[in-house]
Design a protein around this motif. Structure first.
Motif, mmCIF file in Angstrom:
data_model
loop_
_atom_site.group_PDB
_atom_site.id
_atom_site.type_symbol
_atom_site.label_atom_id
_atom_site.label_comp_id
_atom_site.label_asym_id
_atom_site.label_seq_id
_atom_site.Cartn_x
_atom_site.Cartn_y
_atom_site.Cartn_z
ATOM 1 N N ILE A 55 0.801 -2.934 4.118
ATOM 2 C CA ILE A 55 1.526 -3.826 3.220
ATOM 3 C C ILE A 55 1.862 -5.088 4.004
ATOM 4 O O ILE A 55 2.205 -5.032 5.182
ATOM 5 N N PRO A 77 1.577 -2.087 -6.253
ATOM 6 C CA PRO A 77 0.342 -1.588 -5.643
ATOM 7 C C PRO A 77 -0.549 -2.695 -5.103
ATOM 8 O O PRO A 77 -1.342 -2.457 -4.190
ATOM 9 N N ASP A 78 -0.401 -3.891 -5.648
ATOM 10 C CA ASP A 78 -1.250 -4.999 -5.214
ATOM 11 C C ASP A 78 -0.990 -5.423 -3.778
ATOM 12 O O ASP A 78 -1.820 -6.130 -3.171
ATOM 13 N N LEU A 89 -0.830 -3.392 -1.266
ATOM 14 C CA LEU A 89 -1.539 -2.495 -0.367
ATOM 15 C C LEU A 89 -2.937 -3.058 -0.119
ATOM 16 O O LEU A 89 -3.717 -3.239 -1.049
ATOM 17 N N THR A 90 -3.259 -3.311 1.123
ATOM 18 C CA THR A 90 -4.519 -3.979 1.463
ATOM 19 C C THR A 90 -5.253 -3.200 2.544
ATOM 20 O O THR A 90 -4.672 -2.888 3.594
ATOM 21 N N ARG A 94 7.714 -0.157 0.296
ATOM 22 C CA ARG A 94 6.834 -1.167 -0.281
ATOM 23 C C ARG A 94 7.608 -2.116 -1.201
ATOM 24 O O ARG A 94 7.385 -3.319 -1.213
ATOM 25 N N TYR A 142 -1.246 5.680 7.424
ATOM 26 C CA TYR A 142 -2.271 5.216 6.483
ATOM 27 C C TYR A 142 -3.385 4.539 7.292
ATOM 28 O O TYR A 142 -3.694 3.363 7.112
ATOM 29 N N GLN A 171 -8.041 4.660 -1.444
ATOM 30 C CA GLN A 171 -7.420 4.743 -2.766
ATOM 31 C C GLN A 171 -5.904 4.948 -2.652
ATOM 32 O O GLN A 171 -5.270 5.542 -3.526
ATOM 33 N N ALA A 214 -3.475 2.905 -3.109
ATOM 34 C CA ALA A 214 -2.732 2.330 -4.232
ATOM 35 C C ALA A 214 -2.731 3.268 -5.430
ATOM 36 O O ALA A 214 -1.698 3.483 -6.074
ATOM 37 N N GLN A 256 -0.347 6.124 -4.736
ATOM 38 C CA GLN A 256 1.057 5.756 -4.915
ATOM 39 C C GLN A 256 1.411 5.606 -6.395
ATOM 40 O O GLN A 256 2.520 5.935 -6.818
ATOM 41 N N GLU A 257 0.485 5.109 -7.186
ATOM 42 C CA GLU A 257 0.727 5.030 -8.631
ATOM 43 C C GLU A 257 0.911 6.426 -9.216
ATOM 44 O O GLU A 257 1.774 6.653 -10.072
#
Length: 347
Positions: free
Chosen positions: A10, A16-17, A19-20, A51, A129, A326, A328, A331-332
């Motif tokens: 992050i 979620p956007d 997270l890269t 986050r 991660y 995956q 993001a 986490q969703e």
């Protein structure tokens, strides 16, 4: 050893956007540390809160926790790591290389078995991660002989560590009756399993389709939170309960304290039902009851947890597994709270 690794980071607070996926340098070992090749990393609510900035976004009066400061970006999340030691820093026993381990993710306020957690890997320092993570050697526990697989071992540190901390601080003994709130969540399900392994009679609060899963995890009886919880508990345990293990708080504290027998203990480690609590204090002093706060675990608690896992006395439930890229989506799924058990990432 490679010099770079895949990681999900992050770079700011948000959804979620933020997270890269990135190719980053494998972290350098400091003295007293080990380098762990991540086999699995489990998700926790702490991932969402870090986050979103709930652990102390600058100037945010609604921060959910008062014991962490603003984190530094970029940050690799992931507190709960299982894997294998691939390298050790100076001052560390080289025989650890190749051992299957679990990392205690807590950052403590002192040395010693009863130290208090004041931070967390994946928040105040980079977490799992990623393909590799560093950790202090004193907080790496050899689990080579455990019958649990990496996914299950990764599920242990935060949820099961928090649960065991509650159980130890509440002094739960074999033969006692315990009430577990939020029993289908990560900590709640861990409470059910550990309390059952300790020989307690376990009453749990859950709802809907999750009730059968909670009963399957070891609860002797499950009450539906959509109905009158107190009335249901009194019908099942008219003699009262010895210990309340509560991750909900809110109105449940006022309603639940009268369920305690004299000398009972009510332990709180969450506030899913609300942070503000009001109750009749006479329920404490006229009945020698105790209201206890519990934040995660101590080093001594974590060692007890690892012993349980080595002996196979607990077996974490895995709800779903996602590949690292995956994160993001994982986490969703965590945020939807439709699952029972732990969600795990695999690099």
């Amino acid at each position: 050893m490679p010099t770079t690794m895949r990681a999900v980071r992050i770079t700011r607070h948000g959804g979620p956007d933020v997270l890269t996926e990135a190719e980053v340098t494998v972290p350098a070992l400091a003295a007293g540390e080990v380098l762990v090749k991540v086999g699995a990393v489990a998700l926790n609510n702490t991932d969402l809160w870090t986050r979103e900035g709930a652990y102390g976004r600058p100037g945010d009066p609604q921060a959910r926790s008062g014991w962490r400061g603003p984190i530094e970006f970029p940050r690799i999340q992931g507190a709960d790591v299982a894997g294998r030691v691939v390298s050790v820093g100076s001052g560390v026993d080289a025989s650890l290389v190749g051992r299957r381990v679990v990392v205690d993710p807590a950052i403590y306020d002192a040395d010693g078995p009863d130290a208090n957690p004041v931070g967390l890997m994946g928040s105040e320092r980079d977490g799992g991660y990623a393909e590799y993570v560093t950790a202090p050697a004193r907080q790496v526990h050899d689990m080579t002989e455990s019958p649990l697989v990496d996914d299950q071992l990764a599920a242990l540190p935060t949820a099961y560590g928090t649960a065991l901390g509650m159980i130890e601080r509440g002094r739960l003994r074999a033969g006692e009756t315990v009430l577990v709130s939020g029993a289908s969540g990560g900590v709640g399900l861990a409470l059910v399993q550990i309390a059952r392994a300790r020989g307690a009679r376990v009453l749990a609060i859950s709802s809907g389709k999750k009730i059968d899963a909670v009963r399957g995890a070891g609860a002797h009886d499950v009450v539906d939170r959509a109905q009158d919880v107190v009335e249901q508990v009194r019908a099942i345990a008219p003699e009262g309960i010895d210990v309340g293990l509560d991750v909900v708080a809110g109105d449940l504290v006022d309603a639940g304290l009268p369920l305690l027998r004299d000398g009972g203990r009510w332990v709180i480690a969450g506030a899913l039902g609300g942070y503000q609590v009001a109750f009749d204090v006479r329920r404490l002093y006229l009945h020698n009851a105790q209201l206890i706060g519990s934040a995660m675990h101590s080093p001594a608690h974590f060692e007890l947890l690892m012993d349980l896992a080595r002996q196979g006395e607990i077996a974490p439930v895995i709800a779903a597994t996602f590949p690292l890229h995956q994160a993001a989506a994982a986490q969703e799924e965590l945020a939807r709270r439709q699952h029972v058990g732990k969600i795990v990432l695999v690099p």
